[in-house]
Design a protein around this motif. Structure first.
Motif, short mmCIF file in Angstrom:
data_model
loop_
_atom_site.label_atom_id
_atom_site.label_comp_id
_atom_site.label_asym_id
_atom_site.label_seq_id
_atom_site.Cartn_x
_atom_site.Cartn_y
_atom_site.Cartn_z
N UNK A 104 51.15 40.59 40.01
CA UNK A 104 51.00 40.30 38.58
C UNK A 104 50.45 38.89 38.34
N UNK A 105 50.54 38.01 39.33
CA UNK A 105 50.07 36.62 39.18
C UNK A 105 48.90 36.31 40.11
N UNK A 106 48.30 37.35 40.65
CA UNK A 106 47.14 37.19 41.51
C UNK A 106 45.90 37.05 40.63
N UNK A 107 44.95 36.23 41.08
CA UNK A 107 43.70 36.08 40.36
C UNK A 107 43.73 35.08 39.22
N UNK A 108 44.82 34.32 39.08
CA UNK A 108 44.91 33.33 38.00
C UNK A 108 44.97 31.90 38.54
N UNK A 109 44.59 31.73 39.82
CA UNK A 109 44.49 30.40 40.38
C UNK A 109 45.74 29.87 41.07
#
Length: 173
Positions: A104-109
């Motif tokens: 859910x927190x992948x791809x946001x840096x």
């Protein structure tokens, strides 16, 4: 502890892991292990006993060349990142980097922020001279990030992991 804002404007806190975090960390690993086959363990496969993991976390806190950090959102762990090193004098200069981010927190840096923070910590700890990591050969998104941060491929581990009747190769960076 440091507070960070991710690309999606979600605020998180990053802090060093402590023995009191062991139970929540084990639960995190066992939950996110089912989110990806790119990890070295699957859902429910992180089988370290709580007391053993508490001792491990306590020992890591005492080592100058090892660090484990947790990222939390509202006191819930969403990521664990580490550089762990042997205490053997001949190779204590080598740190192994590991990072697990909840999907859910992948791809946001977050992964990149954690890696930059760990690399900078390693540069200043006066012991770590080399950081290595291992990732599956087909994990191109991760390999791209690692190369962007200066990692180079050193080798390939053949038939290293068996998942769902398939053998996978892992890149050593």
């Amino acid at each position: 502890m440091s507070l960070r804002t991710l690309k999606n404007r979600i605020g998180v806190s990053i802090r060093e892991a402590a023995p009191k975090d062991a139970e929540q960390m084990i639960a995190f690993y066992n939950r996110v292990g089912g989110e990806s086959d790119f990890l070295s363990f699957g859902e429910g496969e992180f089988l370290r006993p709580l007391s053993e993991y508490e001792l491990f976390l306590a020992s890591v806190k005492q080592e100058q060349n090892s660090l484990i950090v947790v990222t939390e959102k509202e006191e819930e762990i969403i990521s664990i990142a580490s550089i762990t090193s042997s205490q053997n004098p001949r190779n204590k200069h080598v740190g192994t980097l590991g990072i697990v981010v909840e999907n859910a927190y992948s791809g946001v840096g977050l992964g990149k922020q954690l890696m930059i923070e760990l690399i900078e910590w390693a540069r200043t700890n006066k012991q770590t001279k080399k950081i290595e990591l291992v990732t599956r050969e087909d994990n191109q998104r991760a390999i791209s990030l690692y190369k962007q941060l200066g990692f180079q491929i050193e080798g390939l581990k053949e038939k290293d992991t068996y998942i769902k009747r398939h053998l996978y190769k892992w890149r050593v960076l």
